[in-house]
Design an enzyme around this catalytic site. Structure first.
Site, PDB file in Angstrom:
ATOM      1  N   ILE A 101      -4.506  29.927  -6.630  1.00 29.82           N
ATOM      2  CA  ILE A 101      -4.479  28.455  -7.432  1.00 29.82           C
ATOM      3  C   ILE A 101      -6.395  28.358  -7.002  1.00 29.82           C
ATOM      4  O   ILE A 101      -6.029  27.027  -6.066  1.00 29.82           O
ATOM      5  CB  ILE A 101      -4.244  27.534  -7.851  1.00 29.82           C
ATOM      6  CG1 ILE A 101      -2.508  28.163  -8.263  1.00 29.82           C
ATOM      7  CG2 ILE A 101      -4.470  26.768  -8.801  1.00 29.82           C
ATOM      8  CD1 ILE A 101      -1.396  26.778  -8.787  1.00 29.82           C
ATOM      9  N   ASP A 102      -6.914  28.746  -7.714  1.00 30.14           N
ATOM     10  CA  ASP A 102      -8.424  28.301  -7.198  1.00 30.14           C
ATOM     11  C   ASP A 102      -8.851  27.630  -8.921  1.00 30.14           C
ATOM     12  O   ASP A 102      -8.616  27.996  -9.698  1.00 30.14           O
ATOM     13  CB  ASP A 102      -9.747  29.417  -7.634  1.00 30.14           C
ATOM     14  CG  ASP A 102     -10.612  29.473  -7.305  1.00 30.14           C
ATOM     15  OD1 ASP A 102     -11.028  28.240  -6.229  1.00 30.14           O
ATOM     16  OD2 ASP A 102     -11.935  30.314  -7.531  1.00 30.14           O
ATOM     17  N   GLU A 136      -5.101  30.968   1.969  1.00 28.03           N
ATOM     18  CA  GLU A 136      -5.276  29.271   1.968  1.00 28.03           C
ATOM     19  C   GLU A 136      -4.227  29.020   2.692  1.00 28.03           C
ATOM     20  O   GLU A 136      -3.986  28.041   3.460  1.00 28.03           O
ATOM     21  CB  GLU A 136      -5.591  29.033   0.206  1.00 28.03           C
ATOM     22  CG  GLU A 136      -5.627  27.245   0.562  1.00 28.03           C
ATOM     23  CD  GLU A 136      -6.531  27.120  -0.660  1.00 28.03           C
ATOM     24  OE1 GLU A 136      -7.352  25.730  -0.643  1.00 28.03           O
ATOM     25  OE2 GLU A 136      -6.428  27.428  -1.793  1.00 28.03           O
ATOM     26  N   ASP A 183      -6.563  33.777  -3.161  1.00 25.31           N
ATOM     27  CA  ASP A 183      -6.643  32.026  -3.931  1.00 25.31           C
ATOM     28  C   ASP A 183      -5.577  31.654  -4.648  1.00 25.31           C
ATOM     29  O   ASP A 183      -5.768  32.167  -5.742  1.00 25.31           O
ATOM     30  CB  ASP A 183      -8.499  31.233  -3.460  1.00 25.31           C
ATOM     31  CG  ASP A 183      -8.112  30.368  -3.993  1.00 25.31           C
ATOM     32  OD1 ASP A 183      -6.552  29.020  -3.819  1.00 25.31           O
ATOM     33  OD2 ASP A 183      -8.845  29.328  -4.032  1.00 25.31           O
ATOM     34  N   ASP A 209     -12.548  32.310  -1.939  1.00 28.14           N
ATOM     35  CA  ASP A 209     -13.076  31.109  -3.028  1.00 28.14           C
ATOM     36  C   ASP A 209     -14.528  32.114  -3.891  1.00 28.14           C
ATOM     37  O   ASP A 209     -14.932  31.718  -4.876  1.00 28.14           O
ATOM     38  CB  ASP A 209     -13.843  29.510  -2.408  1.00 28.14           C
ATOM     39  CG  ASP A 209     -12.473  29.320  -2.436  1.00 28.14           C
ATOM     40  OD1 ASP A 209     -12.175  28.748  -3.575  1.00 28.14           O
ATOM     41  OD2 ASP A 209     -12.914  27.780  -1.718  1.00 28.14           O
ATOM     42  N   ASP A 264       0.762  27.413  -5.694  1.00 24.62           N
ATOM     43  CA  ASP A 264      -0.145  27.725  -3.982  1.00 24.62           C
ATOM     44  C   ASP A 264       0.962  28.215  -3.725  1.00 24.62           C
ATOM     45  O   ASP A 264       0.391  29.065  -3.985  1.00 24.62           O
ATOM     46  CB  ASP A 264      -0.619  26.575  -3.709  1.00 24.62           C
ATOM     47  CG  ASP A 264      -1.843  25.855  -4.300  1.00 24.62           C
ATOM     48  OD1 ASP A 264      -2.386  26.770  -5.120  1.00 24.62           O
ATOM     49  OD2 ASP A 264      -2.589  25.290  -3.724  1.00 24.62           O
ATOM     50  N   THR A 275      -8.372  23.502  -8.377  1.00 26.65           N
ATOM     51  CA  THR A 275      -7.140  22.643  -8.222  1.00 26.65           C
ATOM     52  C   THR A 275      -7.182  21.887  -9.747  1.00 26.65           C
ATOM     53  O   THR A 275      -6.032  21.535 -10.643  1.00 26.65           O
ATOM     54  CB  THR A 275      -7.551  21.735  -6.895  1.00 26.65           C
ATOM     55  OG1 THR A 275      -7.091  22.615  -6.213  1.00 26.65           O
ATOM     56  CG2 THR A 275      -5.457  20.513  -7.035  1.00 26.65           C
TER      57      THR A 275
END
Length: 353
Positions: free
Chosen positions: A137-138, A70, A135, A294, A47, A140
């Site tokens: 890393i959308d 984020e 984002d 997102d 991230d 997880t």
């Protein structure tokens, strides 16, 4: 003649591609199976690292644009070991194509600059001016198990999405590959795709690489002639969408195929290129607010591919309220020709009409 937002699109795609190199390296090199975001897990490292690379590129080319992202640097300021680990990864991650890497420019100069870059993502958004949403890393849990995740980047202008890019390292390059929960198993060949769209200019897909941008091709949502043959996708996590109500909606629509559950905005990309047809994200509570990062990129990509995206009340997603979709409830994405029918059934099941 210069195409509108051509520079923004090129930089966004290259930045996402470079961030994908980092996330794939993190997955391969770090311990798998960790789910906490409170330690030096692969998710935490990926991230922060991916976000830093993307913001550095945006800073170099669009220094006056606001950024909604984020992550922020507070955790790294308190953890020197984690900070140095991420700085090492960021420093070493570059595109293989020298010209493409040079075009991105800027970079992160040192550890202190890493902190400054990450904290550039603290904008509150809004309806005025240019705002990028990130984002890094959308998805997880999809990332941790080698399944679906996405690196998502979008440009908003006065609250409207103008450019959207999704890097999906574990989706098939082949646009004709059927939608399936098991796609993207670690180590498979022919994986990795970048979806992109510019408002009014259509949507494209191209192979995700490690150098310059591969040739792209236009994508279009599949025409749904009979609902019984439609493909239906939703979130893996039951906490992200009401799956029991989704099953009722599918039954009322006459959809006979089992729903495909996958993480991240890979769902938006999948239906945009016709690998699936309908994506529902139904509210799980009256108070939950979706984050704009997102959905912004996926929203534009689906609409530019011939789809429609609204909330469960039939309203377009409003990205100008702030960091969340505070004025919306749930998400319905479907081909424009059948979206109205899907919305009608959703409202019937949810008791909204």
């Amino acid at each position: 003649m210069t195409t509108l937002y051509a520079r923004e699109l090129e930089i966004a795609q290259l930045a996402v591609q470079r961030a994908a190199i980092l996330t794939k390296r993190v997955f391969l090199e770090k311990a798998k199976g960790t789910v906490s975001k409170d330690d030096a897990s692969p998710v935490t490292i990926g991230d922060f690292g991916a976000q830093a690379l993307i913001i550095a590129a945006l800073r170099a080319h669009f220094p006056h644009d606001a950024i909604v992202a984020e992550e922020e640097a507070a955790q790294l300021r308190a953890d020197a070991g984690l900070r140095d680990l991420i700085w090492g990864l960021v420093r070493e991650t570059k595109l293989e194509d020298v010209a493409a890497e040079g075009l991105l420019g800027g970079g992160v100069r040192d550890v202190e600059d890493l902190m400054e870059v990450l904290d550039r993502g603290r904008s509150e958004g809004g309806r005025i001016g240019r705002v990028w949403t990130i984002d890094p890393i959308d998805g997880t849990k999809g990332f941790l198990r080698g399944g679906q995740y996405a690196i998502a980047l979008a440009l908003l202008e006065d609250g409207d999405v103008k450019v959207g890019v999704l890097g999906c390292p574990n989706l098939p390059v082949d646009d004709a590959a059927p939608l399936a929960a098991e796609v993207g198993a670690e180590g498979e060949d022919g994986m990795g795709v970048v979806f992109s769209a510019v408002v009014g200019q259509g949507a494209t897909s191209r192979p995700l690489g490690a150098g310059g941008l591969a040739e792209g091709k236009r994508i279009q949502m599949r025409e749904v002639k009979e609902m019984a043959g439609a493909s239906f996708c939703e979130s893996v996590e039951s906490g992200h969408s009401n799956q029991s109500e989704a099953a009722q909606i599918a039954q009322k629509l006459g959809i006979t195929k089992p729903s495909v559950r996958m993480d991240s905005q890979a769902k938006y990309g999948s239906i945009a290129r016709g690998a699936g047809d309908i994506y529902l994200r139904l509210p799980t509570s009256k108070t939950y607010q979706e984050k704009i990062w997102d959905h912004a990129a996926g929203d534009l990509i689906v609409r530019e591919a011939g789809g429609q995206v609204t909330d469960t009340k039939g309203q377009r997603l409003d990205f100008g309220v702030g960091r969340t979709l505070a004025s919306n409830s749930g998400v319905i994405a479907a081909p424009a020709a059948v979206h109205g029918r899907v919305l009608e059934v959703v409202q019937e099941v949810l008791g909204l009409n």
